[in-house]
Structure formats: structure tokens, C-alpha cells
Design a protein around this motif. Structure first.
Motif, PDB file in Angstrom:
ATOM      1  N   LYS A 588       0.844  -1.189   0.000  1.00 39.89           N
ATOM      2  CA  LYS A 588       0.000   0.000   0.000  1.00 39.89           C
ATOM      3  C   LYS A 588       0.882   1.242   0.000  1.00 39.89           C
ATOM      4  O   LYS A 588       1.811   1.349   0.803  1.00 39.89           O
ATOM      5  N   SER A 589       0.571   2.164  -0.902  1.00 42.43           N
ATOM      6  CA  SER A 589       1.311   3.418  -0.971  1.00 42.43           C
ATOM      7  C   SER A 589       0.382   4.560  -0.568  1.00 42.43           C
ATOM      8  O   SER A 589      -0.760   4.628  -1.035  1.00 42.43           O
ATOM      9  N   PHE A 590       0.857   5.408   0.310  1.00 45.70           N
ATOM     10  CA  PHE A 590       0.028   6.519   0.771  1.00 45.70           C
ATOM     11  C   PHE A 590       0.940   7.613   1.317  1.00 45.70           C
ATOM     12  O   PHE A 590       2.158   7.416   1.461  1.00 45.70           O
ATOM     13  N   TYR A 591       0.360   8.768   1.611  1.00 52.75           N
ATOM     14  CA  TYR A 591       1.112   9.890   2.153  1.00 52.75           C
ATOM     15  C   TYR A 591       0.561  10.250   3.535  1.00 52.75           C
ATOM     16  O   TYR A 591      -0.639  10.151   3.787  1.00 52.75           O
ATOM     17  N   VAL A 596       5.678  20.992  10.342  1.00 51.84           N
ATOM     18  CA  VAL A 596       6.881  21.214  11.147  1.00 51.84           C
ATOM     19  C   VAL A 596       6.831  22.647  11.666  1.00 51.84           C
ATOM     20  O   VAL A 596       6.873  23.605  10.877  1.00 51.84           O
ATOM     21  N   PRO A 597       6.727  22.834  12.970  1.00 51.61           N
ATOM     22  CA  PRO A 597       6.639  24.201  13.509  1.00 51.61           C
ATOM     23  C   PRO A 597       7.990  24.906  13.433  1.00 51.61           C
ATOM     24  O   PRO A 597       9.043  24.312  13.678  1.00 51.61           O
ATOM     25  N   LEU A 627      16.268  19.641   5.014  1.00 48.81           N
ATOM     26  CA  LEU A 627      15.815  20.913   4.476  1.00 48.81           C
ATOM     27  C   LEU A 627      15.959  22.025   5.508  1.00 48.81           C
ATOM     28  O   LEU A 627      16.124  21.761   6.708  1.00 48.81           O
ATOM     29  N   THR A 628      15.871  23.262   5.030  1.00 51.83           N
ATOM     30  CA  THR A 628      15.937  24.452   5.886  1.00 51.83           C
ATOM     31  C   THR A 628      14.611  25.200   5.763  1.00 51.83           C
ATOM     32  O   THR A 628      14.100  25.404   4.657  1.00 51.83           O
ATOM     33  N   ARG A 634       4.489  22.630   5.898  1.00 55.02           N
ATOM     34  CA  ARG A 634       3.693  21.417   5.735  1.00 55.02           C
ATOM     35  C   ARG A 634       4.467  20.414   4.879  1.00 55.02           C
ATOM     36  O   ARG A 634       4.959  20.760   3.792  1.00 55.02           O
ATOM     37  N   LEU A 635       4.611  19.162   5.379  1.00 53.29           N
ATOM     38  CA  LEU A 635       5.344  18.127   4.651  1.00 53.29           C
ATOM     39  C   LEU A 635       4.422  16.962   4.329  1.00 53.29           C
ATOM     40  O   LEU A 635       3.541  16.604   5.126  1.00 53.29           O
TER      41      LEU A 635
END
Length: 671
Positions: A588-591, A596-597, A627-628, A634-635
Motif C-alpha cells: 500500500k502506498s500513501f502519504y 513542522v513548527p 531541508l531548511t 507542511r510536509l
């Protein structure tokens, strides 16, 4: 057995491999199958015992059922000219005792890997109701590929009735002998588990926990002395790993693991971050004086009986007349013997008085010495209370006839709040009973200012930070800086952090040299990491199915072996999940979406964020995304899970975990 002697017309002796307390082992060549084998011959002093021979043959035949990759295979059992022999698989390498001496200290992942191999082998034996009874590093062979193989199954069981009467066997095995075996009780599966715990202790520390000049003194320590702490030897050893040693070596078999499988399952997760901060294992019964006193008499009596039996068998003709003479001498000549005594007493009355008064004086001095000894204050040994709660420490001290004295509270980043940091006097010191023992107790953690370690030596920095409670990781990069110097850090300098909850990753200079990359196919994760650390390479582990490579071994890599790459480069290694299941479940593939505050800081306007993912194609030990951010971000995290597997993710911002889910399923998917 001389070289070139052909046993049963098939096994040609090449040379001696070693001599043991039970058997002699030779390297031989199987003339029929054209392969090298190990031939094991029972010692001469055991060949004339029909009961031993019958039991040896029966148990050796039973051992042929033990088909396992980590058990030395038994090929043949035979007899020639009264010589009982076994033909076994020849393992080219060395025993675990010598392996520890040559390679200590071993990386903890490798220690866990070796123990998992040993445990799986013992589990197979126990499933066939075969107890080894003599597990020790000398009976575990390590081949040239680092694989462990247990030997001496069958012989250990077949000759169990000799284990406490063979002096050499006691001296060779008593370091790994369970308390119940030392008492002469029947060995059980828990006895093997105790020996496995001692082996794990030796892998971690390089030595056995108890030493002494005699077998009796060592055996007494096994059921009287507290198991020394492996974390006292090396503070970097996780508490969870020490707990495996403590539970496996509990004095009472009921406090040990119920099965070898339970021990293996517990050991498998000891290096996991989820078990950080685990409490120290304590058995249900911390001490039983009665079970400590009785065995000493039993063991001493057993060995003394053996010594007398050996003396009697060694000189039966000379010992008997001596005993007869001493017993019958007073009644041999009734008319002649008393006369010299009466004559001597009349001739030497002064000497007789001197002897009598001397004897009285000796008796009085002896009585005085006994009285002084009895009047001395009784001594007690301070138990190890560090890591316990105040209540548990008080109870443990009371069992040793000691009381709690002054209590001091201090901040600690290494010990949990309200738990004992140390005692004064310290553990294992001898004091008078009823003495007051001071306790230093943790009042909780405190934030500290994180330093700027750029351009400093990584090894030195890591040692200091680990001692303070930080989790430290490294990644390599090509740089003009000297090899081993820190290029950058992902925790902002001067930021206030809690060491126990902070993971810092340093980018370390790998210099500018090139490495001829070796072929790592077929190696374990721990071996690959050791190679990468030596050559300052980064490893990106991925997982997949492989019909050609067994589970947890690598089956491919990129770049390929033989490539010339620069130190600091990243090598992708694919680890096998085993063969493709016959019934394939569509993954199963999902997101999963998360925010990230943004963390406000006076030192920099950006946050350094690292994302870790665990699913079918990612390992949480490797960075998925770096990442910076300069605002709340939102990820969308991609997951691919097969069957009932669960995923994990962890998000670290400026060295601090800000989001984590260790049980991700498709139900967590967001549109």
C-alpha cells in the motif's frame, strides 16, 4: 593418533587440532567425499566405561537431528579398536575465546549479531530437548566469514554425569557454570541461558565476571556475588543491553528468561532508540541467604570426595597398609607397648609436665582467638543501588543489613529523576553492618548550552558529549580540513538543549583521498558499517526481497565493488528481506501529512530540519530528507507498506525531535 593414520579406511588423519577435557580433536580428510572433516576421539580414561560409551553413542546419534547453520554438523559416528569417534564439520577459523582476545572491543551491533546466531542455534537444540550444559566461548567457533557455530553438543549431554567429577572440566567450565549446576542439581534449559548470559558479558567486557584461584571459589561467587555491571566497564553500553545480561544470569532460574527465544527477542531491540532510558533489571528475589550458604558445603564436599577418590585409585596398594597400621598399632603388642610409656614418664616427669602445660596454653590461646573473632563487628558489602528509586534502594540496603544515611539531591542528565546516582561508600565496598549509606539522588534534568565544535576533533567531541548524555551521529564529507575534523553540526551553537533528548549529527571531514570500494555483497549491516567508518564513507541502507541472499545480508550496492570513490561519498547498499513471498501482497502506498513548527531563535533565522522514514524502502537510521525552513512548513511523507507492517517517521529540528510516529499505518493517510 598419528598423521596419515586412516580411521575406518575412510578418514585420513592430517594433524591434531587440540586436546580437551573430554576428547581429542584431529583434522582429517574424508577420502570418499574428498573434504576436510574434524574427527573427535574420546579420551582414554573414558573409553573403558560401557555406560559412558552407550550414552555417548545414543546422544551423538540424537545430535544428527540438529540441522542448523550455526551448529557444527555431525557427519558420522563410529568405533575402531575400542576408540569411539565422531566425524564433524571442519570449521576453519578460531573459537570465540580467541576471537574476543584478537578483536576486542567489538562493535555492539556485531555483538548482538553474534549472540543472535548463538541463540538461534541453542533454541533449535532446546526444541529437540537437548541441553548443551557446557556453553562457553571455547565451544563456539567463528569461521572466516564471522559466522558462529556451536560445537560439543552430544558430548556435553552424553558425559554430563562427569561434569562435576572431572577436575579439568570444572576448571575449564566453572566460569560459565550456572549456580544450580555448581550445586550438583540437574541442568535445565535455564542453565544454558545462564551460560549464554556469561558469554554476552564476556563479549561486552572482554573478560568473565568472576575469577578465583580455585574452581570452588569461582563457583561460590556465581551464587553469592552480585553480577558486576557491564555499564561500570563501559558507560556507552545501553541499559537495555545490560538488562539482558542481568536477566539471563539471575541466581534463581525462575527469574531468567523462560526460553532462549525470549532472550533473543529481547536482545534484538536493545540498541533501538525506543529503549533509551530503560530501568535496570532487578529479579523478584534480590537475595536468599539460605541458598547462598548451602552450596559452598556441597561443592567443597563434592570436590573433596573427588580428591580422596583420585588418591585411592592412584595408590590402592600403598594407602590400605598405611591405614591398617595406624588403626591397629595401639593393640598389636599388649605386653610390650605400655612398658615404654610408663618407663618414659617415670624417667622424664618434667618433660611430661611441660607438654601438658603447653597443650593447655595452646587451647587457651585458641579459645581467646575464637572469642575475639566472634566479638568482631559483622561486615556487609554495599550493594549497587545506582539507577534504583529511593524506595528500592532502601529495601535493597536493608536486605544487606544497612540503612540509608544522608540524602543529597542534584541535577543529572544521565540518571532519571528520583533515581539514585551513586552511593557513599560506593558499591562493593566492605562496611560494618548497620552502617549508614549516603545516597545522591537525581532531581531531574537540566538544559545546557550546546557548544560550537566546528574544526574540533570528532572523536574527542563525541566521547565528551556521549558522557553528558547526548546521542551523537556522524556523516562524512570531502573537505580541505584535516581528516577527522568537524565541518558542521546540526544543533545550533549556544542553544539550550536537554542532552537526553538531543541527537546531534556532525559532518566530519573525510579528507581528499580516494578509496577502492570493496564488494560488500553478502555482508551484515554491522560489518558494512565498520568498513564504512574505517574508510569514512556514508552508507544509505535500503531493503528489498532477494531469492539469492538470506535475510539481513546485503545483495547489491551502488557504486559496485572495485570502483574508485572519494572518502565522504555515499554508497547505497540493498539489504535482503529474504525470498519473495509465494503469496505476494500488494504494498500500500500513501502519504502522511504533518506540519513542522518553526522554532524562533535569536542566533539564526532558519531552522535545520531532518526527516527520517521507516517503510518497505527506507530505514529510519538514514536521513530521508534534509531541508531548511523559515516558517511553519507542511510536509507530505510517502509510505509503502506490505501486509501488516507498520511504518515510522521522526522529524528533528535543530537537533530536537519535534514530531514522531512509531506506528504508521494506512489509516494515518491524509488526502
Amino acid at each position: 593418533m598419528t598423521p596419515n593414520y586412516t580411521l575406518s579406511g575412510r578418514y585420513r588423519i592430517v594433524r591434531s587440532l587440540g586436546e580437551g577435557g573430554m576428547a581429542n580433536v584431529y583434522l582429517a580428510h574424508d577420502l570418499i567425499l574428498n573434504r576436510d572433516v574434524a574427527v573427535k576421539l574420546l579420551r582414554l580414561d573414558l573409553r573403558d566405561d560401557p555406560k559412558t560409551i552407550k550414552r555417548f553413542q545414543r546422544e551423538a546419534l540424537a545430535t544428527t537431528e540438529l540441522v542448523h547453520p550455526h551448529i557444527v554438523s555431525l557427519y558420522d559416528v563410529g568405533e575402531e579398536n575400542g576408540m569411539q569417534y565422531l566425524v564433524m564439520e571442519y570449521v576453519k577459523g578460531m573459537d570465540l575465546k580467541n576471537y574476543i582476545k584478537e578483536h576486542f572491543p567489538l562493535p555492539m551491533p556485531q555483538i548482538v549479531d553474534i549472540m543472535e546466531q548463538i541463540l538461534s542455534a541453542v533454541a533449535t537444540a532446546h526444541a529437540h530437548n537437548i541441553i548443551h550444559r557446557d556453553l562457553k566461548p571455547q565451544n563456539i567457533l567463528i569461521d572466516e566469514n564471522g559466522n558462529a557455530k556451536i560445537t560439543d553438543f552430544g558430548i556435553a549431554v552424553a558425559l554430563s554425569e562427569h561434569t562435576m567429577t572431572q577436575t579439568n572440566t570444572i576448571l575449564g567450565s566453572v566460569h560459565y557454570l550456572s549456580p544450580e549446576q555448581a550445586r550438583g542439581s540437574m541442568a535445565t534449559k535455564q542453565s544454558d541461558i545462564y551460560s549464554l548470559g556469561i558469554i554476552l558479558y564476556e563479549l561486552l567486557t572482554g573478560s568473565v565476571p568472576f575469577k578465583g584461584e580455585t574452581a570452588v571459589s569461582i563457583a561460590l561467587k556465581h551464587f553469592q556475588n552480585e553480577m558486576p555491571s557491564v555499564r561500570d566497564f563501559d558507560e556507552e553500553i545501553p541499559q537495555a543491553l545490560e538488562n539482558v545480561v542481568l536477566q539471563a544470569t539471575a541466581k534463581d532460574p525462575r527469574d531468567r528468561y523462560a526460553t532462549v527465544e525470549d532472550m533473543a527477542n529481547d536482545l534484538l531491540t536493545t540498541l533501538s532508540p525506543t529503549r533509551v532510558g530503560e530501568k535496570r533489571f532487578e529479579p523478584n528475589d534480590l537475595g536468599n541467604d539460605e541458598t547462598k550458604i548451602m552450596p559452598s558445603a556441597q561443592i567443597t564436599a563434592a570436590i573433596e570426595a573427588k580428591r580422596q577418590a583420585d588418591a585411592a585409585s592412584a595408590a590402592p596398594e600403598s594407602a590400605a597398609p598405611a591405614a591398617t597400621t595406624s588403626e591397629t598399632a595401639p593393640t598389636t603388642d599388649d605386653d610390650e607397648q605400655p612398658l615404654p610409656k610408663r618407663s618414659w614418664s617415670k624417667k622424664h616427669p618434667f618433660r611430661r609436665k611441660v607438654i601438658i602445660w603447653s597443650a593447655i596454653a595452646v587451647l587457651l590461646l585458641g579459645a581467646l582467638g575464637v572469642g575475639l573473632e566472634l566479638s568482631r563487628p559483622k561486615q556487609a558489602t554495599v550493594p549497587r543501588v545506582s539507577g534504583l528509586t529511593q524506595s528500592a534502594a532502601t529495601k535493597l540496603l536493608a536486605k544487606h543489613n544497612l540503612v540509608v544515611g544522608t540524602i543529597k539531591r542534584v541535577k543529572s542528565n544521565a540518571v532519571a529523576k528520583n533515581h539514585v546516582i551513586k552511593s557513599l561508600p560506593t558499591a562493593h565496598q566492605s562496611v560494618q553492618e548497620r552502617s549508614r549509606i549516603g545516597l545522591t539522588i537525581s532531581s531531574g534534568t537540566k538544559k545546557i548550552s550546546f557548544g560550537n565544535y566546528v574544526n574540533e576533533n570528532y572523536t574527542t567531541v563525541r566521547q565528551n558529549l556521549v558522557a553528558d548524555g547526548f546521542t551523537v551521529k556522524e556523516q562524512f564529507s570531502t573537505s580541505s580540513l584535516a581528516t577527522g575534523q568537524i565541518i558542521s553540526q546540526d544543533v545550533v551553537a549556544s542553544s539550550n538543549v536537554l542532552p537526553s533528548k538531543t541527537t546531534v549529527t556532525f559532518t566530519v571531514s573525510a579528507g581528499s583521498r580516494y578509496v577502492s570500494l570493496k564488494d560488500m555483497t553478502g555482508e551484515t549491516r554491522s560489518d558494512i558499517l565498520a568498513y564504512a567508518r574505517t574508510n569514512r564513507l556514508n552508507i544509505d541502507f535500503k531493503r528489498g526481497y532477494s531469492d539469492e541472499q538470506k535475510k539481513n545480508y546485503s545483495y547489491s550496492q551502488s557504486p559496485d565493488g572495485g570502483s574508485e570513490i572519494r572518502s565522504g561519498s555515499t554508497v547505497t547498499v540493498n539489504m535482503s528481506k529474504g525470498s519473495q513471498p509465494t503469496t505476494v501482497t500488494t504494498p500500500k502506498s500513501f502519504y502522511v501529512k504533518t506540519t513542522v513548527p518553526y522554532q524562533t531563535t535569536s542566533l539564526t533565522q532558519s531552522n535545520d530540519v531532518k526527516v527520517y522514514i521507516q517503510d518497505d524502502t527506507h530505514l529510519i537510521s538514514s536521513v530521508y530528507r534534509d531541508l531548511t525552513i523559515t516558517r511553519d512548513t507542511r510536509l507530505s511523507l510517502p509510505f509503502q507498506l506490505t501486509g501488516k507492517q507498520v511504518g515510522q517517521y521522526r522529524i528533528v529540528c535543530n537537533g530536537v525531535v519535534v514530531a514522531e510516529n512509531l506506528k504508521v499505518t494506512s489509516r494515518d493517510a491524509t488526502n
